[in-house]
Motif scaffolding. Sequence first.
Motif, PDB file in Angstrom:
ATOM      1  N   PRO A 692       0.826  -1.215   0.000  1.00 48.81           N
ATOM      2  CA  PRO A 692       0.000   0.000   0.000  1.00 48.81           C
ATOM      3  C   PRO A 692       0.861   1.266   0.000  1.00 48.81           C
ATOM      4  N   VAL A 693       0.494   2.209  -0.847  1.00 45.85           N
ATOM      5  CA  VAL A 693       1.207   3.498  -0.900  1.00 45.85           C
ATOM      6  C   VAL A 693       0.180   4.622  -1.038  1.00 45.85           C
ATOM      7  N   PRO A 694       0.536   5.832  -0.666  1.00 47.68           N
ATOM      8  CA  PRO A 694      -0.363   6.953  -0.917  1.00 47.68           C
ATOM      9  C   PRO A 694      -0.533   7.148  -2.425  1.00 47.68           C
ATOM     10  N   ALA A 695      -1.724   7.541  -2.864  1.00 49.52           N
ATOM     11  CA  ALA A 695      -1.970   7.777  -4.286  1.00 49.52           C
ATOM     12  C   ALA A 695      -1.219   9.035  -4.729  1.00 49.52           C
ATOM     13  N   PRO A 696      -0.971   9.159  -6.043  1.00 48.14           N
ATOM     14  CA  PRO A 696      -0.254  10.345  -6.543  1.00 48.14           C
ATOM     15  C   PRO A 696      -0.913  11.652  -6.102  1.00 48.14           C
ATOM     16  N   LYS A 703      -9.857  14.309   2.123  1.00 47.23           N
ATOM     17  CA  LYS A 703      -9.833  12.864   2.308  1.00 47.23           C
ATOM     18  C   LYS A 703      -8.508  12.310   1.806  1.00 47.23           C
ATOM     19  N   TYR A 704      -7.907  11.482   2.621  1.00 49.41           N
ATOM     20  CA  TYR A 704      -6.646  10.866   2.215  1.00 49.41           C
ATOM     21  C   TYR A 704      -6.921   9.766   1.220  1.00 49.41           C
ATOM     22  N   ARG A 705      -5.942   9.523   0.366  1.00 50.08           N
ATOM     23  CA  ARG A 705      -6.107   8.478  -0.646  1.00 50.08           C
ATOM     24  C   ARG A 705      -4.887   7.568  -0.659  1.00 50.08           C
ATOM     25  N   TRP A 706      -5.144   6.283  -0.532  1.00 47.48           N
ATOM     26  CA  TRP A 706      -4.079   5.290  -0.624  1.00 47.48           C
ATOM     27  C   TRP A 706      -4.455   4.265  -1.678  1.00 47.48           C
ATOM     28  N   ARG A 707      -3.497   3.432  -2.020  1.00 44.62           N
ATOM     29  CA  ARG A 707      -3.819   2.404  -3.002  1.00 44.62           C
ATOM     30  C   ARG A 707      -2.909   1.182  -2.910  1.00 44.62           C
ATOM     31  N   ILE A 708      -3.460   0.101  -3.424  1.00 48.39           N
ATOM     32  CA  ILE A 708      -2.665  -1.119  -3.612  1.00 48.39           C
ATOM     33  C   ILE A 708      -2.816  -1.511  -5.074  1.00 48.39           C
TER      34      ILE A 708
END
Length: 749
Positions: A692-696, A703-708
């Motif tokens: 998982p990393v923070p989105a660009p 709102k925070y955004r993360w992604r896998i």
Amino acid sequence: MIAEVIINSNVKNLNKTFDYNIPFDMEEKITIGSRVLVKFGNIKKLEEGFVVNIKDSSEWENLKDISAVEEKDFIDEPRVEMAKWMANRYFCNISDCIKLMLPPGTGTKELSKRVKEKSLNSVKLVKTIEEIEEDIENKILKSEKQIKLLKFLANNDDVLLTDIPVLTEVSIAIVKTLQKNGYVEIYEKQIERNPFLHKVVEKTEKLKLTDEQQHAYKMVESAIDDYMNSEFLLFGVTGSGKTEVYLQLIQKVLNEGKSSIMLVPEISLTPQTVDRFISRFGQDNIAVLHSKLSVGERYDQWYKIKSGKAKIVIGARSAIFAPVENLGIIIIDEEHDNSYKSEMTPRYNVKDLARYLGKKYDVPIVYGSATPDMSTYYRALNEEVELLELTKRANDAELPKIEVVDLKQELSNGNRSMISMKLYQAIEENLKNKKQTILFLNRRGYSTFIMCRDCGYTAKCKNCNITMTYHIKQNKLKCHYCGYECNAISTCPDCNSKNIRYFGTGTQKLEAEINKMFPKASTIRMDVDTVSTKNSHEDILKKFKNENIDILIGTQMVVKGHHFPNVTLVGVIAADTNLNIGDYMASERTFQILTQVAGRAGREKDRGKVIIQTYNPDNFSIEFSKKQDYKLFYNLESSIRKQLKYPPFCDIIMLGFTSESEKNIQKVATEVHTYLKNKIQTDNIPIILYKPVPAPIDKIKNKYRWRIIIKCKFGNDIIEVINNCINDVFAKRNNQVSMIVDVNPNNML
Ligand code: ADP
Ligand code: ZN
Ligand code: ZN
């Protein structure tokens, strides 16, 4: 009798059926697909629901009765099945999918409210202009009727003032109050409930097909005759007469009393396109569906299809949900266009749905393009899709002559403007000859990138071979795939030059520059800023054509399927903008767009000229578009994709998390990651799972955004794993984090 009902809600743990008793007097009226009102839990007001199954008995006792049912059938059983299939495959609620299939305007909880059949000219429309959530919370907005109306308007564009009492049971007086209080705007617009009302078009007869067209036609025709669910790729250069083939196939299907779905990209759904179909088949046979129609207009079109009157449906992506009966063919024109993939829940790709319907009803699917989607061409090479080629322009017009200008060279000659010497001269000559010019500049707001002006170097991620995106705020370069980041450079690592620039010029600046260079030339600009109302896209093009404006300046919008006989020059200002969008599809998009834009030049007697300006003249997507050779492009690009495991060799699944709490988002993303990691180990599923990393864009609207990111072959095993994960991690508790799942998304931001 017992009905299994799905509540209309996008709450995750309501994505299941609840049993209700069908009262005796409703037994006749309720079928699978019916829209009903039910009592749910302890909530006083009735909830809307959809019947997805009917059975004799239930394992539950003391069932509640269904309270009311819509008199008309809304959708049929096969569409309920399709909604279930979609919900599983796109990881959303069944009701999210059913909603796409309902008649437009079904947004209130009352049943049997209908928009009146009317044809109108100048009408008053209503839209919301204020966010209302806060005012509701702070009790500034209290009236239930007002809130109901505002919510309805927030979900529906272009609502007629006179439709409001029918659609929402809110009086016009209340609308006027809301207008006074600054919540809604009432505006006027020329509109027709019958979008073709003004049309007097001449009937066209079918053309005698060329040999290549004839071959393509015959192949699909026999699939229609044999009820084969075959797929065809009609791969034809721009102007090769693909549309004529579609027209004749639709005629064939119509002759047999069956219906056609003809999909075109949203942006090319201009009257010009629709006219070609009307002039062949007449207005009565045709329904047009797209988002620019008012709710009432869409509603009329929907019923024209449902009643069986219109047997030809032309529309953008969502037309695949049209209530067509007795389907005979599905055609997807410009099939490479990314508007065929939805970027909202449900995040479907219309080609999946076309395949689903094709299989279900044993009808052929035709994909048409001059620059096929890599995945479709890959499937053609694997013989899953039959390849049909049109190699020549149908009216014998020559393909344009394409030249590439090296902007680095231009710069070292001291030319710092956006227009190279060569393009300058070509425009000048065109003006002298009273010919028209199109200048194309595709600027996407966020795609700033760094480049060395001396050698053309751009920073790429060491893990992903993807252009790093420059983030002004932190002065950092970031990879949008794996999250790798580094400091922005001031010296080029390849040639040590300090001439590093970041890019971001737009069409507005270009127009100003052109006006200065050619003060006598007339110009017109087309981009999202100038195109906003319903017709202005078409108005600009009409004006350009009819008033013989010298120069059209525009973004992407100028590219699609228009036919301007007097355009002999096309200039591409910066072919690099798409190469550097930080996406594995960058080369493919560049090749597509350059080929399409070149196809606008010289479509009649005068041979066209195309000038492509670039800092990367050696880049293969530019080189091959200069040669107009798709196959060379495909071969090279596919070898790169194969090596790096990108589509079509592998699918990319993006799990996107959003939350107001940074702590929760990190916790949940890690939990999902661990869940998936364990699962794929025990089940031995071959996937690549990234951390998982923070989105660009790592924060939107607080709102925070993360992604896998997952790379794998998308199929039933991974679908099951992800659905189970959603149930285990999300449906059972509220952790204030939401997750979307997107398969092969259009962009990775
Ligand atoms: P495409 O859809 O491949 O871009 P079109 O269908 O727009 O191509 O065709 C380009 C032009 O060629 C149109 O003006 C069309 O009327 C003409 N055309 C198409 N097929 C034929 C044919 N068989 N004979 C003569 N003209 C044709
Ligand atoms: Zn350099
Ligand atoms: Zn990377």
